[in-house]
Structure formats: structure tokens, C-alpha cells
Design a protein around this motif. Structure first.
Motif, PDB file in Angstrom:
ATOM      1  N   ASN A  42     -21.429  50.433 -20.700  1.00  0.00           N
ATOM      2  CA  ASN A  42     -21.630  49.334 -19.743  1.00  0.00           C
ATOM      3  C   ASN A  42     -22.986  49.375 -19.051  1.00  0.00           C
ATOM      4  OD1 ASN A  42     -19.113  48.436 -20.336  1.00  0.00           O
ATOM      5  ND2 ASN A  42     -18.147  49.389 -18.574  1.00  0.00           N
ATOM      6  N   TYR A  43     -23.605  50.537 -18.997  1.00  0.00           N
ATOM      7  CA  TYR A  43     -24.878  50.697 -18.293  1.00  0.00           C
ATOM      8  C   TYR A  43     -26.087  50.558 -19.206  1.00  0.00           C
ATOM      9  CZ  TYR A  43     -21.609  52.459 -14.890  1.00  0.00           C
ATOM     10  OH  TYR A  43     -20.550  52.570 -14.048  1.00  0.00           O
ATOM     11  N   THR A  44     -25.866  50.533 -20.496  1.00  0.00           N
ATOM     12  CA  THR A  44     -26.971  50.446 -21.452  1.00  0.00           C
ATOM     13  C   THR A  44     -26.745  49.283 -22.414  1.00  0.00           C
ATOM     14  OG1 THR A  44     -25.857  52.027 -22.900  1.00  0.00           O
ATOM     15  CG2 THR A  44     -27.495  52.919 -21.364  1.00  0.00           C
ATOM     16  N   LEU A  45     -26.600  48.110 -21.871  1.00  0.00           N
ATOM     17  CA  LEU A  45     -26.318  46.936 -22.697  1.00  0.00           C
ATOM     18  C   LEU A  45     -27.477  46.577 -23.623  1.00  0.00           C
ATOM     19  CD1 LEU A  45     -24.446  44.689 -20.123  1.00  0.00           C
ATOM     20  CD2 LEU A  45     -23.486  46.114 -21.942  1.00  0.00           C
ATOM     21  N   ILE A  46     -28.688  46.955 -23.267  1.00  0.00           N
ATOM     22  CA  ILE A  46     -29.833  46.671 -24.136  1.00  0.00           C
ATOM     23  C   ILE A  46     -29.668  47.389 -25.473  1.00  0.00           C
ATOM     24  CG2 ILE A  46     -31.301  48.533 -23.251  1.00  0.00           C
ATOM     25  CD1 ILE A  46     -32.534  45.061 -24.270  1.00  0.00           C
ATOM     26  N   ILE A  47     -29.002  48.537 -25.456  1.00  0.00           N
ATOM     27  CA  ILE A  47     -28.766  49.269 -26.704  1.00  0.00           C
ATOM     28  C   ILE A  47     -27.848  48.456 -27.621  1.00  0.00           C
ATOM     29  CG2 ILE A  47     -27.760  51.366 -27.690  1.00  0.00           C
ATOM     30  CD1 ILE A  47     -28.834  52.876 -25.319  1.00  0.00           C
ATOM     31  N   LEU A  48     -26.900  47.724 -27.055  1.00  0.00           N
ATOM     32  CA  LEU A  48     -26.046  46.846 -27.866  1.00  0.00           C
ATOM     33  C   LEU A  48     -26.877  45.778 -28.566  1.00  0.00           C
ATOM     34  CD1 LEU A  48     -23.014  46.314 -25.484  1.00  0.00           C
ATOM     35  CD2 LEU A  48     -23.055  47.663 -27.570  1.00  0.00           C
ATOM     36  N   LEU A  49     -27.827  45.209 -27.851  1.00  0.00           N
ATOM     37  CA  LEU A  49     -28.690  44.185 -28.428  1.00  0.00           C
ATOM     38  C   LEU A  49     -29.573  44.773 -29.529  1.00  0.00           C
ATOM     39  CD1 LEU A  49     -29.828  41.312 -28.446  1.00  0.00           C
ATOM     40  CD2 LEU A  49     -31.447  42.058 -26.690  1.00  0.00           C
ATOM     41  N   ILE A  50     -30.150  45.932 -29.257  1.00  0.00           N
ATOM     42  CA  ILE A  50     -31.021  46.578 -30.252  1.00  0.00           C
ATOM     43  C   ILE A  50     -30.222  46.937 -31.501  1.00  0.00           C
ATOM     44  CG2 ILE A  50     -32.393  48.642 -30.736  1.00  0.00           C
ATOM     45  CD1 ILE A  50     -33.197  48.590 -27.730  1.00  0.00           C
ATOM     46  N   GLY A  51     -29.043  47.513 -31.323  1.00  0.00           N
ATOM     47  CA  GLY A  51     -28.211  47.905 -32.459  1.00  0.00           C
ATOM     48  C   GLY A  51     -27.755  46.720 -33.287  1.00  0.00           C
ATOM     49  N   THR A  52     -27.339  45.668 -32.611  1.00  0.00           N
ATOM     50  CA  THR A  52     -26.898  44.469 -33.324  1.00  0.00           C
ATOM     51  C   THR A  52     -28.051  43.850 -34.103  1.00  0.00           C
ATOM     52  OG1 THR A  52     -25.221  44.045 -31.634  1.00  0.00           O
ATOM     53  CG2 THR A  52     -25.861  42.190 -33.026  1.00  0.00           C
ATOM     54  N   THR A  53     -29.195  43.729 -33.457  1.00  0.00           N
ATOM     55  CA  THR A  53     -30.375  43.147 -34.113  1.00  0.00           C
ATOM     56  C   THR A  53     -30.812  43.994 -35.298  1.00  0.00           C
ATOM     57  OG1 THR A  53     -31.083  42.223 -31.999  1.00  0.00           O
ATOM     58  CG2 THR A  53     -32.733  42.348 -33.746  1.00  0.00           C
ATOM     59  N   SER A  54     -30.832  45.291 -35.125  1.00  0.00           N
ATOM     60  CA  SER A  54     -31.238  46.193 -36.199  1.00  0.00           C
ATOM     61  C   SER A  54     -30.316  46.065 -37.408  1.00  0.00           C
ATOM     62  CB  SER A  54     -31.237  47.631 -35.689  1.00  0.00           C
ATOM     63  OG  SER A  54     -31.502  48.529 -36.718  1.00  0.00           O
ATOM     64  N   THR A  55     -29.027  45.981 -37.169  1.00  0.00           N
ATOM     65  CA  THR A  55     -28.074  45.851 -38.268  1.00  0.00           C
ATOM     66  C   THR A  55     -28.256  44.540 -39.013  1.00  0.00           C
ATOM     67  OG1 THR A  55     -26.481  47.226 -37.093  1.00  0.00           O
ATOM     68  CG2 THR A  55     -25.621  45.846 -38.852  1.00  0.00           C
ATOM     69  N   VAL A  56     -28.416  43.453 -38.286  1.00  0.00           N
ATOM     70  CA  VAL A  56     -28.598  42.147 -38.917  1.00  0.00           C
ATOM     71  C   VAL A  56     -29.899  42.119 -39.717  1.00  0.00           C
ATOM     72  CG1 VAL A  56     -28.974  39.686 -38.473  1.00  0.00           C
ATOM     73  CG2 VAL A  56     -27.158  40.907 -37.273  1.00  0.00           C
ATOM     74  N   VAL A  57     -30.969  42.660 -39.150  1.00  0.00           N
ATOM     75  CA  VAL A  57     -32.252  42.711 -39.870  1.00  0.00           C
ATOM     76  C   VAL A  57     -32.124  43.590 -41.109  1.00  0.00           C
ATOM     77  CG1 VAL A  57     -34.652  43.504 -39.729  1.00  0.00           C
ATOM     78  CG2 VAL A  57     -33.676  42.168 -37.867  1.00  0.00           C
ATOM     79  N   GLY A  58     -31.431  44.713 -40.978  1.00  0.00           N
ATOM     80  CA  GLY A  58     -31.236  45.602 -42.123  1.00  0.00           C
ATOM     81  C   GLY A  58     -30.546  44.901 -43.278  1.00  0.00           C
ATOM     82  N   TYR A  59     -29.476  44.183 -42.976  1.00  0.00           N
ATOM     83  CA  TYR A  59     -28.779  43.454 -44.042  1.00  0.00           C
ATOM     84  C   TYR A  59     -29.615  42.295 -44.573  1.00  0.00           C
ATOM     85  CZ  TYR A  59     -24.303  45.833 -44.187  1.00  0.00           C
ATOM     86  OH  TYR A  59     -23.325  46.755 -44.388  1.00  0.00           O
ATOM     87  N   LEU A  83     -16.252  47.035 -33.330  1.00  0.00           N
ATOM     88  CA  LEU A  83     -14.867  47.534 -33.299  1.00  0.00           C
ATOM     89  C   LEU A  83     -14.812  49.060 -33.201  1.00  0.00           C
ATOM     90  CD1 LEU A  83     -13.115  45.272 -35.962  1.00  0.00           C
ATOM     91  CD2 LEU A  83     -12.716  45.284 -33.503  1.00  0.00           C
ATOM     92  N   MET A  84     -15.833  49.706 -33.735  1.00  0.00           N
ATOM     93  CA  MET A  84     -15.874  51.170 -33.692  1.00  0.00           C
ATOM     94  C   MET A  84     -16.013  51.691 -32.264  1.00  0.00           C
ATOM     95  SD  MET A  84     -15.633  52.510 -36.759  1.00  0.00           S
ATOM     96  CE  MET A  84     -16.442  54.062 -36.676  1.00  0.00           C
ATOM     97  N   LEU A  85     -16.379  50.844 -31.337  1.00  0.00           N
ATOM     98  CA  LEU A  85     -16.496  51.271 -29.940  1.00  0.00           C
ATOM     99  C   LEU A  85     -15.141  51.649 -29.352  1.00  0.00           C
ATOM    100  CD1 LEU A  85     -19.113  48.678 -28.665  1.00  0.00           C
ATOM    101  CD2 LEU A  85     -19.469  51.109 -29.074  1.00  0.00           C
ATOM    102  N   THR A  86     -14.064  51.332 -30.061  1.00  0.00           N
ATOM    103  CA  THR A  86     -12.729  51.681 -29.572  1.00  0.00           C
ATOM    104  C   THR A  86     -12.369  53.131 -29.853  1.00  0.00           C
ATOM    105  OG1 THR A  86     -11.667  50.922 -31.606  1.00  0.00           O
ATOM    106  CG2 THR A  86     -11.901  49.317 -29.808  1.00  0.00           C
ATOM    107  N   GLY A  87     -13.164  53.826 -30.657  1.00  0.00           N
ATOM    108  CA  GLY A  87     -12.930  55.251 -30.888  1.00  0.00           C
ATOM    109  C   GLY A  87     -12.457  55.575 -32.295  1.00  0.00           C
ATOM    110  N   PRO A  88     -12.071  56.837 -32.501  1.00  0.00           N
ATOM    111  CA  PRO A  88     -11.699  57.316 -33.829  1.00  0.00           C
ATOM    112  C   PRO A  88     -10.497  56.604 -34.450  1.00  0.00           C
ATOM    113  CG  PRO A  88     -12.120  59.177 -32.387  1.00  0.00           C
ATOM    114  CD  PRO A  88     -12.136  57.953 -31.530  1.00  0.00           C
TER     115      PRO A  88
END
Length: 136
Positions: free
Chosen positions: A15-32, A55-60
Motif C-alpha cells: 500500500n505504501y509503494t504503489l509506484i512499484i505496481l505501476l512500474i511492474g505492470t508497465t514492465s510486464t506489458v512492454v515485455g510481452y 493475483l499472486m499478491l494474495t500469497g502462496p
């Protein structure tokens, strides 16, 4: 590398590092989007792949969802239908791992094991595809 880096960024977010969500999502989309494949194959898998990582944010307990990126990979790499048998490995991984790792604190161990299983499944799918092509 962009797909894996994006997934790792998303798993490190909170919740405190939402920019990481944006970076990760963008990186994945660009990668594909830059994988060598036909355009429709690259773009049709971006949304399911990003959704799976979220969905993986829910854990193992959600390790079974790793079937989705492997399925996306098989689609993008034009693998024959017989090679989709390799999807059994991440499915088995998703059934077995939650028995040992249930808390989110165990996510690094669960992800490490799942990463090995996913890479092995991708190589198995390639071997099946090569074998199928050789028989033709």
C-alpha cells in the motif's frame, strides 16, 4: 527479462509503494509487446499475464495461477497443441506448494520453487514441440 522484472516488482509492492505496481505492470506489458511473435499473439496475452501477477499478491495459495503465464508463453511462442501437456507441471506445483507454504511471508520460497517449475515446464513444452515437429 522485462516480464520477470515486472512480476518481481509487482510482488514487492504494498500500500505504501504503489509506484512499484505501476512500474511492474508497465514492465510486464512492454515485455510481452516486444517478444518476437505475431502482433495479435503478443497483445492478447498481456492482460491475462498482468492479471495473474496481481493475483499472486494474495500469497502462496495462488501458485496455481502460474498456469496462466505459461499458457501465455506457449501462445506467444507458437507451440503446438501437444506441448500444452507441460501445463500439468505448474498445476501440480499449485496443488502441492500451498500444503507447505500458506503465509505471505513464505512467498519468496514459494516463488523460487515455482520459478524453477515454470522454467522446467517451458523447456519441456519446447522439447515436446521439437519432438512433434521431428515426427512430421
Amino acid at each position: 527479462m522485462l516480464i520477470i522484472a515486472g512480476a518481481m516488482h509487482l510482488q514487492g509492492a504494498n500500500n505504501y509503494t504503489l509506484i512499484i505496481l505501476l512500474i511492474g505492470t508497465t514492465s510486464t506489458v512492454v515485455g510481452y509487446s516486444i517478444i518476437p511473435a505475431k502482433g495479435w499473439r503478443r497483445m492478447i496475452v498481456a492482460l491475462p499475464a498482468v492479471t495473474q501477477i496481481w493475483l499472486m499478491l494474495t500469497g502462496p495459495m495462488s501458485m496455481w495461477t502460474l498456469v496462466i503465464p505459461l499458457l501465455c508463453w506457449l501462445i506467444v511462442r507458437h507451440r503446438p497443441l501437444i506441448s500444452y501437456l507441460a501445463l500439468a507441471l505448474p498445476i501440480a506445483n499449485g496443488v502441492i506448494l500451498p500444503r507447505f507454504y500458506q503465509e505471505y511471508s513464505a512467498m519468496p520460497q514459494a516463488l523460487a520453487i515455482s520459478f524453477v517449475v515454470l522454467v522446467a515446464a517451458a523447456w519441456l513444452a519446447r522439447l515436446i514441440a521439437v519432438s512433434a515437429a521431428a515426427r512430421r
